[in-house]
Write a protein that holds these residues in place. Sequence first.
Motif, PDB file in Angstrom:
ATOM      1  N   TRP A  23       7.105  -0.824   6.897  1.00 31.60           N
ATOM      2  CA  TRP A  23       6.382  -1.247   5.692  1.00 31.60           C
ATOM      3  C   TRP A  23       5.777  -2.637   5.809  1.00 31.60           C
ATOM      4  O   TRP A  23       4.984  -3.039   4.958  1.00 31.60           O
ATOM      5  CB  TRP A  23       7.289  -1.176   4.469  1.00 31.60           C
ATOM      6  CG  TRP A  23       8.578  -1.928   4.544  1.00 31.60           C
ATOM      7  CD1 TRP A  23       9.734  -1.509   5.130  1.00 31.60           C
ATOM      8  CD2 TRP A  23       8.874  -3.214   3.986  1.00 31.60           C
ATOM      9  NE1 TRP A  23      10.737  -2.453   4.985  1.00 31.60           N
ATOM     10  CE2 TRP A  23      10.226  -3.508   4.285  1.00 31.60           C
ATOM     11  CE3 TRP A  23       8.123  -4.147   3.259  1.00 31.60           C
ATOM     12  CZ2 TRP A  23      10.842  -4.703   3.880  1.00 31.60           C
ATOM     13  CZ3 TRP A  23       8.742  -5.329   2.857  1.00 31.60           C
ATOM     14  CH2 TRP A  23      10.075  -5.597   3.160  1.00 31.60           C
ATOM     15  N   SER A  37       2.059  -2.837   5.710  1.00 28.98           N
ATOM     16  CA  SER A  37       1.455  -2.326   4.473  1.00 28.98           C
ATOM     17  C   SER A  37       1.378  -3.387   3.389  1.00 28.98           C
ATOM     18  O   SER A  37       0.824  -3.147   2.318  1.00 28.98           O
ATOM     19  CB  SER A  37       2.261  -1.124   3.959  1.00 28.98           C
ATOM     20  OG  SER A  37       2.183  -0.035   4.849  1.00 28.98           O
ATOM     21  N   LYS A  61       0.825  -1.207   0.000  1.00 27.97           N
ATOM     22  CA  LYS A  61       0.000   0.000   0.000  1.00 27.97           C
ATOM     23  C   LYS A  61       0.862   1.261   0.000  1.00 27.97           C
ATOM     24  O   LYS A  61       1.864   1.338   0.683  1.00 27.97           O
ATOM     25  CB  LYS A  61      -0.903   0.008   1.236  1.00 27.97           C
ATOM     26  CG  LYS A  61      -1.941  -1.111   1.249  1.00 27.97           C
ATOM     27  CD  LYS A  61      -2.778  -1.067   2.519  1.00 27.97           C
ATOM     28  CE  LYS A  61      -3.802  -2.201   2.532  1.00 27.97           C
ATOM     29  NZ  LYS A  61      -4.582  -2.234   3.784  1.00 27.97           N
TER      30      LYS A  61
END
Length: 527
Positions: free
Chosen positions: A519, A522, A508
Amino acid sequence: MGALVAVAATLVSAGCAKGGGTSASSSTDAQADSGKEISAISVALPGSLSSLYPGQESGILNYNIANLFYEGLVGLNGQGRIVPALAEKWSQPNATTYVYDLRANAKFSDGSPVTAQDVKFSLDEARDAKTSPGIAGYLSGVKDVAVTGDRQVTVTLKQADAAFPTLMSTAGAAFITSEKFWKKVGGKIGTSTSLVLGTGPYKVTSFTPDSGITLERDDTWWGTAPKVKTINVKFIADENTRLLAAKSGDVDIAFNVPLDQVAQWKQISGERVEAVNDLSYLGLNFDTRVKPFDDPKVREAIAYAADKDAYVTKLLHGYGEVATSMMTPESLESVYSASEARQVLNGVTHTSFDLTKAKAALAASTHPQGFSAELTYPNTGPQIGLAAQALAQSVKSLGITLTVKEVPIEQWLATLGDKTHGVSFMWYFSTTGDPAEVPSYMLGAGNISGYDNPAVTSLLTQAAAATDGKTRIADLVKADSLQAADYINVPLWWGQSVTGFSAKVALKDFRAFTFNSEWGSSLYAPK
């Protein structure tokens, strides 16, 4: 900024026949989230890690991977803005004091609570050049770290520093660990036997230098649980081996897709190749302590022999742009728009390719007939090797013989500022994205060029104390221009990184700062 030389480590700008990636969200955002969990993914890195603690080895890949299991007091989001991490709130009562209040539910991956004393201990060790040589320079401006409450830590600076807030993230120098754990392993953290103890969304369960890392989802993390349960990080230095692994389905995320292989990666079924500006700077660096590079006319001659436009057009294929400064445009975007940032940086003194001026400069130097020198480049940067060969060809017409040598990344890093190699490439990936990060490292105290210019030092000091963003950047531009007039650092290009994703996983809001931030949570499974 001290010893963060290894930040210029292992990613590489790459692309296909035409560039065009930006720091804006990539097309992975268009992949709808299925909401499903993923049992395991494989991440291929283009180089190996010898330590999991960035304080010991501070290459950009060390930072990227550390963001999966370490946290700072604050974090950075994909746009590079400061967000809460272990500290749920913070304040700045005066120019040199920062107060951080820790979240009550923060735990280490072994289930033990994070205490204010753990934070103080971690920051004190990060400040110690013996235990944390890779990041200690970042915190040289810290006067004191104190526990000022049950869940409160106060950091006092020696003098005001506008860059400091980002240093309390894992993009800077804050990698919070347990004091008890550190002492248990005798400070030898990040090794294959001790591993690490962090507070992030993942915990390290195994680490084999030169081979890989296994990370498991940490259910004690205070944030939303990641969708991926297991991340297997593989160190695959050979680009052909990485390509074959991706074709066979053994790689789900590939850092550093090589320039000359992008078309082949795109042909892999379900593969997506994404490019973003990566806050990277590549330039020539001269060590003024090494003859004949102590002669500014010698440095000037080589500067004019560098064909920057050709490097970007032919070697990067548009996945990057000609650099006019050590600062990247993205590092100015908290104050200026992207186009304004480029206009400001274009005001830095810089040279353009001109062999006539190069010949004239060498003729006026102490070595008018030329000389010989060695120019090394890291094996993780094939474009840099091509640029080195092109530069060697240009200076050959001047009578200068540059012997180009590819070496392992660790060996290349060791040559920077070694007082033996007078000309080198500086490949720097900014982790904080602060405009002062690269200039402070390249021009500040103890810089690898042995460069001492009181006017530059004064401007860096002014920039650190400036409260107005535009004033601060103006001081940095002046400092960069002064060193450029002395031909200490010659900007060549600002790069982009290209990452390959299998159909199994998406990320994302993939942006310039993504891998410098948390991260892991995500990652998701696209429909």
